[in-house]
Design a protein around this motif. Sequence first.
Motif, PDB file in Angstrom:
ATOM      1  N   LEU A   9     -27.087  28.675  66.399  1.00 30.13           N
ATOM      2  CA  LEU A   9     -26.277  29.624  65.636  1.00 30.13           C
ATOM      3  C   LEU A   9     -26.536  31.060  66.088  1.00 30.13           C
ATOM      4  O   LEU A   9     -25.599  31.866  66.183  1.00 30.13           O
ATOM      5  N   GLU A  59     -20.840  27.568  56.346  1.00 29.25           N
ATOM      6  CA  GLU A  59     -21.463  28.837  55.964  1.00 29.25           C
ATOM      7  C   GLU A  59     -20.452  29.984  55.985  1.00 29.25           C
ATOM      8  O   GLU A  59     -20.448  30.840  55.091  1.00 29.25           O
ATOM      9  N   GLN A  94     -21.715  25.603  60.789  1.00 30.15           N
ATOM     10  CA  GLN A  94     -21.373  27.017  60.885  1.00 30.15           C
ATOM     11  C   GLN A  94     -20.148  27.338  60.032  1.00 30.15           C
ATOM     12  O   GLN A  94     -20.138  28.325  59.287  1.00 30.15           O
ATOM     13  N   VAL A 122     -17.089  32.331  65.475  1.00 32.21           N
ATOM     14  CA  VAL A 122     -17.061  30.909  65.156  1.00 32.21           C
ATOM     15  C   VAL A 122     -16.858  30.100  66.425  1.00 32.21           C
ATOM     16  O   VAL A 122     -16.068  30.456  67.308  1.00 32.21           O
ATOM     17  N   TRP A 181     -21.020  23.078  64.734  1.00 27.94           N
ATOM     18  CA  TRP A 181     -19.810  23.811  64.378  1.00 27.94           C
ATOM     19  C   TRP A 181     -19.456  23.580  62.917  1.00 27.94           C
ATOM     20  O   TRP A 181     -19.113  24.526  62.184  1.00 27.94           O
ATOM     21  N   GLN A 227     -24.347  32.221  68.960  1.00 27.80           N
ATOM     22  CA  GLN A 227     -22.893  32.217  68.853  1.00 27.80           C
ATOM     23  C   GLN A 227     -22.348  33.629  68.616  1.00 27.80           C
ATOM     24  O   GLN A 227     -22.921  34.407  67.862  1.00 27.80           O
ATOM     25  N   TYR A 269     -30.379  23.826  65.051  1.00 28.46           N
ATOM     26  CA  TYR A 269     -29.161  24.468  64.553  1.00 28.46           C
ATOM     27  C   TYR A 269     -29.307  25.985  64.446  1.00 28.46           C
ATOM     28  O   TYR A 269     -28.454  26.724  64.965  1.00 28.46           O
TER      29      TYR A 269
END
Length: 269
Positions: A118, A154, A151, A124, A148, A121, A114
């Motif tokens: 992340l 967070e 994310q 989003v 997703w 990316q 993860y």
Amino acid sequence: MQNIQATYSADLDVQGDIAPPWEKFPHYDRYTIGWRMGAGETWLGKWRDFIQEMPADFDVRLAYLKRHPPAPYNWADYVQETLHPELEHEEQDEYKTYLKELQDLSLIASDIAYPTWLAQQEGVARPWEFDETPEEVARNWTRYLWFWSRQVAELRLRPDWQLPVVPPVWAACASALREEQPGTPNFKQGLLTLTQMLAANKLTPPWQLGLSLDDFADSYEDDMGYVDAFRLWGMSAFDDVEHLQKFLNDTDAPQAWQTWASEHFIMDL
């Protein structure tokens, strides 16, 4: 390595490497069919060629691995073979013996896919950009959907968080994303219910919903129930026993469900 660099120059990163598969496609779980077809299969072949051309020197190979994110635990055999190409095949199959070395060198880690994903990316993620319905994304891109969801959870903590625009085909999940509530679960529509829970960042395991092991049909069909959809999620979400056990402990999973999870979620370690 000049031959590889000439052949795959467009695939080399800024360090002159072909990135390991767990970095290139962190949203592919270790045993997905994506490694046997399409972009995943192509990249894995290029990477193997790159590693074969690399000098067998331990320090060179360690430096390569250190330039890239740690691998999930269930990629440990590939990491070990990269680090020690001198081992015979039958010795490589005993890679668990070398786990401590890989851990001490920080070459493998729990729940590492993860943060690797992340870091790649830009803003989003938008799972609807696969041009598929929520059910289809839950079925075909389960791990990406899970990342997703994490994310978004967070990003919700940030004061500048803004909800992304959800297309009409995802209308059934818009409320869950907006209000952080998945609504009343429909246990017969497992894939949609799973997607709504992930959109709301409120994934609830079946044992907390009053479901039993009798509700598990061992189905991979599009009309699977919630327990089967949860199984699909679990197969994509966990790369190591440590991460899985933490989830089971945090959700007070009964022993029968723990046994079920250990049988159905595919992990080597």
